[in-house]
Write a protein that holds these residues in place. Structure first.
Motif, PDB file in Angstrom:
ATOM      1  N   GLY A 134       0.667  -1.243   0.002  1.00  0.00           N
ATOM      2  CA  GLY A 134      -0.068  -0.048  -0.003  1.00  0.00           C
ATOM      3  C   GLY A 134       0.870   1.299   0.119  1.00  0.00           C
ATOM      4  N   ASN A 135       0.253   2.133   0.642  1.00  0.00           N
ATOM      5  CA  ASN A 135       1.136   3.589   0.992  1.00  0.00           C
ATOM      6  C   ASN A 135       2.265   3.644   1.680  1.00  0.00           C
ATOM      7  OD1 ASN A 135      -0.878   3.185   2.643  1.00  0.00           O
ATOM      8  ND2 ASN A 135      -0.734   5.238   3.548  1.00  0.00           N
ATOM      9  N   ARG A 136       2.767   2.225   2.188  1.00  0.00           N
ATOM     10  CA  ARG A 136       3.976   2.118   2.544  1.00  0.00           C
ATOM     11  C   ARG A 136       5.270   2.057   1.488  1.00  0.00           C
ATOM     12  NH1 ARG A 136       4.700  -2.336   5.035  1.00  0.00           N
ATOM     13  NH2 ARG A 136       6.443  -1.751   6.076  1.00  0.00           N
ATOM     14  N   GLY A 137       4.891   2.143   0.120  1.00  0.00           N
ATOM     15  CA  GLY A 137       5.479   1.914  -0.900  1.00  0.00           C
ATOM     16  C   GLY A 137       6.808   2.609  -0.959  1.00  0.00           C
ATOM     17  N   PRO A 138       6.699   4.032  -0.430  1.00  0.00           N
ATOM     18  CA  PRO A 138       7.970   4.828  -0.417  1.00  0.00           C
ATOM     19  C   PRO A 138       9.158   4.032   0.106  1.00  0.00           C
ATOM     20  CG  PRO A 138       6.232   6.071   0.008  1.00  0.00           C
ATOM     21  CD  PRO A 138       5.634   4.817  -0.009  1.00  0.00           C
ATOM     22  N   LEU A 139       8.856   3.334   0.860  1.00  0.00           N
ATOM     23  CA  LEU A 139      10.086   2.479   1.404  1.00  0.00           C
ATOM     24  C   LEU A 139      10.755   1.752   0.537  1.00  0.00           C
ATOM     25  CD1 LEU A 139       8.322   1.135   4.681  1.00  0.00           C
ATOM     26  CD2 LEU A 139      10.331   2.431   4.834  1.00  0.00           C
TER      27      LEU A 139
ATOM     28  N   VAL B 285      15.782  -8.458   1.585  1.00  0.00           N
ATOM     29  CA  VAL B 285      15.771  -7.139   2.137  1.00  0.00           C
ATOM     30  C   VAL B 285      14.578  -6.726   2.938  1.00  0.00           C
ATOM     31  CG1 VAL B 285      16.471  -4.873   1.546  1.00  0.00           C
ATOM     32  CG2 VAL B 285      17.355  -6.619   0.212  1.00  0.00           C
ATOM     33  N   ALA B 286      14.412  -6.961   4.158  1.00  0.00           N
ATOM     34  CA  ALA B 286      13.037  -6.864   4.827  1.00  0.00           C
ATOM     35  C   ALA B 286      12.763  -4.925   5.028  1.00  0.00           C
ATOM     36  CB  ALA B 286      13.133  -7.255   6.107  1.00  0.00           C
ATOM     37  N   LEU B 287      11.736  -4.650   4.794  1.00  0.00           N
ATOM     38  CA  LEU B 287      11.416  -3.184   4.859  1.00  0.00           C
ATOM     39  C   LEU B 287      10.309  -2.955   5.914  1.00  0.00           C
ATOM     40  CD1 LEU B 287      11.591  -2.405   1.392  1.00  0.00           C
ATOM     41  CD2 LEU B 287      13.357  -2.111   2.770  1.00  0.00           C
ATOM     42  N   PRO B 288      10.263  -3.413   7.318  1.00  0.00           N
ATOM     43  CA  PRO B 288       9.294  -3.298   8.166  1.00  0.00           C
ATOM     44  C   PRO B 288       8.909  -2.220   8.621  1.00  0.00           C
ATOM     45  CG  PRO B 288      11.267  -4.115   9.285  1.00  0.00           C
ATOM     46  CD  PRO B 288      11.615  -3.719   7.815  1.00  0.00           C
ATOM     47  N   ALA B 289       9.572  -0.932   8.322  1.00  0.00           N
ATOM     48  CA  ALA B 289       9.139   0.380   9.304  1.00  0.00           C
ATOM     49  C   ALA B 289       7.755   0.718   8.812  1.00  0.00           C
ATOM     50  CB  ALA B 289      10.201   1.351   8.758  1.00  0.00           C
ATOM     51  N   TYR B 290       7.433   1.576   9.719  1.00  0.00           N
ATOM     52  CA  TYR B 290       5.893   2.296   9.710  1.00  0.00           C
ATOM     53  C   TYR B 290       4.828   1.168   9.266  1.00  0.00           C
ATOM     54  CZ  TYR B 290       8.616   6.654   9.355  1.00  0.00           C
ATOM     55  OH  TYR B 290       9.524   7.348   9.566  1.00  0.00           O
ATOM     56  N   ALA B 291       4.823   0.095  10.108  1.00  0.00           N
ATOM     57  CA  ALA B 291       3.815  -1.124   9.680  1.00  0.00           C
ATOM     58  C   ALA B 291       2.440  -0.798  10.065  1.00  0.00           C
ATOM     59  CB  ALA B 291       4.373  -2.104  10.892  1.00  0.00           C
ATOM     60  N   ASN B 292       2.018   0.449  10.906  1.00  0.00           N
ATOM     61  CA  ASN B 292       0.986   0.743  11.219  1.00  0.00           C
ATOM     62  C   ASN B 292       0.263   2.014  10.538  1.00  0.00           C
ATOM     63  OD1 ASN B 292       0.740  -1.362  13.155  1.00  0.00           O
ATOM     64  ND2 ASN B 292       2.252  -0.144  14.487  1.00  0.00           N
ATOM     65  N   LEU B 293       0.879   2.501   9.574  1.00  0.00           N
ATOM     66  CA  LEU B 293       0.607   3.509   8.720  1.00  0.00           C
ATOM     67  C   LEU B 293      -0.775   3.230   8.117  1.00  0.00           C
ATOM     68  CD1 LEU B 293       1.846   6.181   7.805  1.00  0.00           C
ATOM     69  CD2 LEU B 293       2.047   5.003   5.534  1.00  0.00           C
ATOM     70  N   GLN B 294      -1.516   4.438   8.376  1.00  0.00           N
ATOM     71  CA  GLN B 294      -3.150   4.036   7.887  1.00  0.00           C
ATOM     72  C   GLN B 294      -3.116   4.259   6.467  1.00  0.00           C
ATOM     73  OE1 GLN B 294      -6.032   3.697   9.924  1.00  0.00           O
ATOM     74  NE2 GLN B 294      -4.611   3.258  11.209  1.00  0.00           N
ATOM     75  N   LEU B 295      -4.133   3.519   5.609  1.00  0.00           N
ATOM     76  CA  LEU B 295      -4.275   3.672   4.355  1.00  0.00           C
ATOM     77  C   LEU B 295      -4.594   5.047   4.053  1.00  0.00           C
ATOM     78  CD1 LEU B 295      -3.945   1.853   1.996  1.00  0.00           C
ATOM     79  CD2 LEU B 295      -6.454   1.346   1.872  1.00  0.00           C
ATOM     80  N   GLY B 296      -3.979   5.602   2.962  1.00  0.00           N
ATOM     81  CA  GLY B 296      -4.097   6.940   2.563  1.00  0.00           C
ATOM     82  C   GLY B 296      -3.430   7.899   3.318  1.00  0.00           C
TER      83      GLY B 296
END
Length: 299
Positions: free
Chosen positions: A10-15, A238-249
């Motif tokens: 989702g919007n964690r795509g910038p990682l 390559v794990a990118l687990p940061a900001y796991a609880n970011l709300q969609l949108g």
């Protein structure tokens, strides 16, 4: 053959976009890309032109996403849609228009891409994985939007009455697709599932999202384990687990996520651990909380 396998998230795509930039800067360039959900979106841009300049354009897309409000749906409108029996809560027309504007004009089908791209979608009724990429005439943007059609949130794609949705429902990190298409070196850029210990998990969307994501991530781990055990294949997880609880949108953390994705990739490149799978936190009898009266953890 080197493959980038790009997970959904989702919007964690910038990682993931930040991590792609770091790999390209380090000279790690893919011969093939496999993507699910937002990974399919990144895959389309990267396969169109697997260069650092294209990675910078991909990053700019995220910087513009919040300002353009590419996907949003008010709570009241979402509830009204649900009550009326709609098959989705948010429209994806702005996303389609944005992709059409920002992809190179010459790129509209899979055959227009510079390197092979494979995009996953899911047949909703049978929960079967379908794959784009073998037919060069297939429409690229339709494939990407279907792969990112989060069930219930974005509209499914229909063909002959059958609904197709987000490929991440079946394979959010499609490592086995890369293996099946001949990859011998896999860079799995995984918006890995973790949960912040401080998260409340009281919001309805947080609860539902957590309950769905955990079993899905178990499938991703199984695919990684199979790849690691395959002779002649090197896997970089390559794990990118940061900001796991970011709300969609929520696009307020875009800059921070871009920087964090780049940092995580550079950290891995400094000390690569080929054929090592990153696992989320595992609970034991000593770390689990007590259950309600009369209930005990079954391990």
């Amino acid at each position: 053959m080197r493959a980038f396998v790009l997970s959904g998230g989702g919007n964690r795509g910038p990682l993931q976009a930040g991590a792609v930039k770091a790999l390209l800067q380090h000279g790690v360039v893919p011969d093939m890309v496999v993507g699910s959900s937002v990974g399919a979106l990144h895959g389309a841009y990267l396969a169109a032109e697997p260069t650092l300049a294209q990675a910078e354009r991909m990053i700019q897309l995220w910087c513009n996403a919040g300002r353009r409000k590419l996907f949003s749906s008010s709570s009241a409108r979402s509830v009204l849609k649900a009550l009326r029996g709609s098959d989705h809560l948010a429209d994806n027309r702005r996303i389609r228009a944005y992709i059409e504007q920002t992809l190179p004009k010459r790129v509209r089908t899979f055959g227009d891409l510079q390197i092979p791209l494979y995009v996953t979608i899911c047949h909703l009724r049978t929960l079967t994985l379908y794959l784009y990429g073998d037919d060069p005439s297939a429409p690229l943007i339709d494939a990407v939007l279907t792969s990112a059609a989060v069930p219930g949130f974005f509209p499914p794609s229909y063909y002959e009455g059958h609904a197709f949705v987000d490929g991440g429902v079946i394979s959010n990190l499609p490592v086995l697709v890369a293996l099946a298409r001949g990859a011998t070196e896999i860079w799995a850029l995984d918006l890995a599932f973790e949960v912040d210990a401080a998260a409340s998990l009281k919001n309805a969307f947080e609860i539902a999202g957590y309950a769905i994501k955990r079993p899905l991530y178990s499938q991703a781990l199984r695919e990684l384990e199979i790849a690691v055990q395959t002779p002649g294949v090197i896997v970089h997880h390559v794990a990118l687990p940061a900001y796991a609880n970011l709300q969609l949108g929520d696009f307020s953390k875009t800059d921070a996520m871009l920087a964090e994705g780049e940092r995580l990739a550079r950290t891995y490149l400094a000390r690569p651990r080929p054929n090592e799978v990153h696992y989320p936190q595992r609970y034991t009898a000593h770390t689990l909380p007590p259950g309600p009266p009369g209930a005990r953890a079954f391990l």
